[in-house]
Design a protein around this motif. Sequence first.
Motif, PDB file in Angstrom:
ATOM      1  N   TYR A 176       0.839  -1.206   0.000  1.00 54.96           N
ATOM      2  CA  TYR A 176       0.000   0.000   0.000  1.00 54.96           C
ATOM      3  C   TYR A 176       0.870   1.251   0.000  1.00 54.96           C
ATOM      4  O   TYR A 176       0.567   2.229  -0.705  1.00 54.96           O
ATOM      5  N   TYR A 177       1.979   1.238   0.772  1.00 52.09           N
ATOM      6  CA  TYR A 177       2.892   2.381   0.785  1.00 52.09           C
ATOM      7  C   TYR A 177       3.431   2.662  -0.618  1.00 52.09           C
ATOM      8  O   TYR A 177       3.590   3.819  -1.022  1.00 52.09           O
ATOM      9  N   GLU A 178       3.700   1.595  -1.360  1.00 49.28           N
ATOM     10  CA  GLU A 178       4.185   1.787  -2.733  1.00 49.28           C
ATOM     11  C   GLU A 178       3.069   2.325  -3.624  1.00 49.28           C
ATOM     12  O   GLU A 178       3.303   3.184  -4.489  1.00 49.28           O
ATOM     13  N   GLN A 179       1.861   1.836  -3.392  1.00 51.19           N
ATOM     14  CA  GLN A 179       0.717   2.264  -4.206  1.00 51.19           C
ATOM     15  C   GLN A 179       0.471   3.771  -4.087  1.00 51.19           C
ATOM     16  O   GLN A 179       0.143   4.436  -5.075  1.00 51.19           O
ATOM     17  N   ILE A 180       0.660   4.323  -2.883  1.00 45.25           N
ATOM     18  CA  ILE A 180       0.421   5.755  -2.688  1.00 45.25           C
ATOM     19  C   ILE A 180       1.693   6.585  -2.859  1.00 45.25           C
ATOM     20  O   ILE A 180       1.683   7.804  -2.675  1.00 45.25           O
ATOM     21  N   GLY A 181       2.796   5.925  -3.233  1.00 40.72           N
ATOM     22  CA  GLY A 181       4.033   6.639  -3.503  1.00 40.72           C
ATOM     23  C   GLY A 181       4.806   7.047  -2.272  1.00 40.72           C
ATOM     24  O   GLY A 181       5.687   7.905  -2.340  1.00 40.72           O
ATOM     25  N   LEU A 182       4.520   6.421  -1.144  1.00 43.43           N
ATOM     26  CA  LEU A 182       5.209   6.767   0.100  1.00 43.43           C
ATOM     27  C   LEU A 182       6.555   6.069   0.197  1.00 43.43           C
ATOM     28  O   LEU A 182       7.557   6.668   0.590  1.00 43.43           O
ATOM     29  N   LEU A 183       6.599   4.792  -0.168  1.00 40.49           N
ATOM     30  CA  LEU A 183       7.849   4.026  -0.140  1.00 40.49           C
ATOM     31  C   LEU A 183       7.845   3.071  -1.327  1.00 40.49           C
ATOM     32  O   LEU A 183       7.147   2.060  -1.328  1.00 40.49           O
ATOM     33  N   VAL A 184       8.629   3.397  -2.334  1.00 39.02           N
ATOM     34  CA  VAL A 184       8.695   2.596  -3.559  1.00 39.02           C
ATOM     35  C   VAL A 184       9.925   1.706  -3.506  1.00 39.02           C
ATOM     36  O   VAL A 184      11.025   2.161  -3.197  1.00 39.02           O
ATOM     37  N   LEU A 233      11.736   3.702   5.774  1.00 39.50           N
ATOM     38  CA  LEU A 233      10.585   3.044   6.385  1.00 39.50           C
ATOM     39  C   LEU A 233      10.584   3.267   7.896  1.00 39.50           C
ATOM     40  O   LEU A 233       9.527   3.476   8.504  1.00 39.50           O
ATOM     41  N   GLN A 234      11.760   3.236   8.495  1.00 33.87           N
ATOM     42  CA  GLN A 234      11.860   3.496   9.931  1.00 33.87           C
ATOM     43  C   GLN A 234      11.445   4.933  10.254  1.00 33.87           C
ATOM     44  O   GLN A 234      10.818   5.179  11.288  1.00 33.87           O
ATOM     45  N   GLN A 235      11.781   5.866   9.355  1.00 33.03           N
ATOM     46  CA  GLN A 235      11.327   7.241   9.525  1.00 33.03           C
ATOM     47  C   GLN A 235       9.801   7.327   9.458  1.00 33.03           C
ATOM     48  O   GLN A 235       9.165   8.012  10.248  1.00 33.03           O
ATOM     49  N   ILE A 236       9.239   6.607   8.501  1.00 30.91           N
ATOM     50  CA  ILE A 236       7.779   6.597   8.352  1.00 30.91           C
ATOM     51  C   ILE A 236       7.118   6.083   9.619  1.00 30.91           C
ATOM     52  O   ILE A 236       6.142   6.657  10.114  1.00 30.91           O
ATOM     53  N   GLN A 237       7.658   4.995  10.172  1.00 32.53           N
ATOM     54  CA  GLN A 237       7.123   4.449  11.419  1.00 32.53           C
ATOM     55  C   GLN A 237       7.243   5.457  12.564  1.00 32.53           C
ATOM     56  O   GLN A 237       6.326   5.603  13.373  1.00 32.53           O
ATOM     57  N   PHE A 238       8.381   6.144  12.614  1.00 34.99           N
ATOM     58  CA  PHE A 238       8.625   7.123  13.668  1.00 34.99           C
ATOM     59  C   PHE A 238       7.588   8.245  13.615  1.00 34.99           C
ATOM     60  O   PHE A 238       6.989   8.619  14.632  1.00 34.99           O
ATOM     61  N   TYR A 239       7.347   8.763  12.429  1.00 36.18           N
ATOM     62  CA  TYR A 239       6.385   9.853  12.270  1.00 36.18           C
ATOM     63  C   TYR A 239       4.953   9.369  12.521  1.00 36.18           C
ATOM     64  O   TYR A 239       4.127  10.096  13.069  1.00 36.18           O
ATOM     65  N   LYS A 240       4.663   8.137  12.121  1.00 41.68           N
ATOM     66  CA  LYS A 240       3.330   7.582  12.392  1.00 41.68           C
ATOM     67  C   LYS A 240       3.073   7.487  13.885  1.00 41.68           C
ATOM     68  O   LYS A 240       1.968   7.749  14.369  1.00 41.68           O
ATOM     69  N   ASN A 241       4.107   7.092  14.625  1.00 42.16           N
ATOM     70  CA  ASN A 241       3.967   6.992  16.074  1.00 42.16           C
ATOM     71  C   ASN A 241       3.741   8.350  16.727  1.00 42.16           C
ATOM     72  O   ASN A 241       3.235   8.424  17.852  1.00 42.16           O
ATOM     73  N   MET A 242       4.111   9.426  16.028  1.00 37.60           N
ATOM     74  CA  MET A 242       3.856  10.770  16.533  1.00 37.60           C
ATOM     75  C   MET A 242       2.488  11.276  16.098  1.00 37.60           C
ATOM     76  O   MET A 242       2.123  12.411  16.372  1.00 37.60           O
ATOM     77  N   GLY A 243       1.741  10.430  15.401  1.00 35.77           N
ATOM     78  CA  GLY A 243       0.375  10.785  15.043  1.00 35.77           C
ATOM     79  C   GLY A 243       0.199  11.440  13.693  1.00 35.77           C
ATOM     80  O   GLY A 243      -0.906  11.875  13.355  1.00 35.77           O
TER      81      GLY A 243
END
Length: 259
Positions: free
Chosen positions: A20-28, A48-58
Motif C-alpha cells: 500500500y505504501y508503494e501504491q500511494i508513492g510513500l515508499l517505492v 521506512l523506519q522514519q515513516i514508522q517514527f512519524y506515524k507513532n507521533m500521530g
Amino acid sequence: MIHIKNLAEQTKITVRTLRYYEQIGLLVSSSKTEGGHRLYTEEDLQKLQQIQFYKNMGYRLSDIKEMLTDPEWNWSDGLANQLTFILEEQSRLNEMEQTLRALVSGIAVEEGNQEKAMQHLIKLSLQDKRGLDQYRKSTFTDAELGLWAKLPKMSVGNPESMEWIALVGLLTKYYTCKEPLSSPCVQNVIRRMLEKQEEEYGGQDAFIDKLWEMRKNPSASEQLGLYPIKMEVLEYMDQAYGIFISSVEQTSNEEGGCT
C-alpha cells in the motif's frame, strides 16, 4: 537487497502495508526479483523506519509523504502544529475515558441497567457546568469545597471511588431484593461505608451531614451535579445506618455496664 518478506519481518509491518505504501508513492521498492517480488535497499529500510517514527507521533501518511519529499517543509511549524493536535486529541480521549468510566459506574449503581445509567449520564452532561460551579460555591465554604473535590466520582477509576460505587451498588441490590435492614450483608456495607468515611473524611462530620441532607433532596442533589440515586434507596441506606448506630451504642452501653 532486502526481500519484501524479510523487510516485513524486520519492521513488524505487513507485506500488504508495504504494498500500500508503494501504491500511494510513500515508499517505492528499489527493484524487483524475476518473480516480481519487491526488493529494498538499506536506504529504503531507513526511510521506512522514519515513516514508522512519524506515524507513532500521530502524523497522517499524506503529511509524512510531504515531509519526506518536500525540501521546503517547515519543521518548526509542522512539529508545533502536530503538538497542538496531539494535546487536543489527548484532551478528547481523556473526556472519552471519563465518560466510559462514568457509564461503567452508572451500570454498577443501576444493577446492570445500562439504559437507565446512560439516560442519567446524558442528563448530567447537558447541565450548565458554570451554573453547577456557582451553586457549589454559594453552598459550601472554601474549606468544604476542598472536601468536595475529594468526593468519589463516577468518572474516575481510582480504588477509593470504585469501592464507594460498588458499595452503593450493593445497597441498591439489597433494596431491590427487599433484604432486611438489620441483615448482616446490609449492615456490613454500612460498616464499610463508615470506615471509609472515617479514613477519608475523619473529623469532618459537619460537612458529611450537610452533604447527606442535600443528597436526600432531589433538587439540591441535581443542582450539585450528583449522579441521581433513587430516594427509596437513600431512605433504605439512612434507615440501615440508624440500625447500625443503635447497635454500636447498645454494645457500648453493655460493655460500659460490666464490672
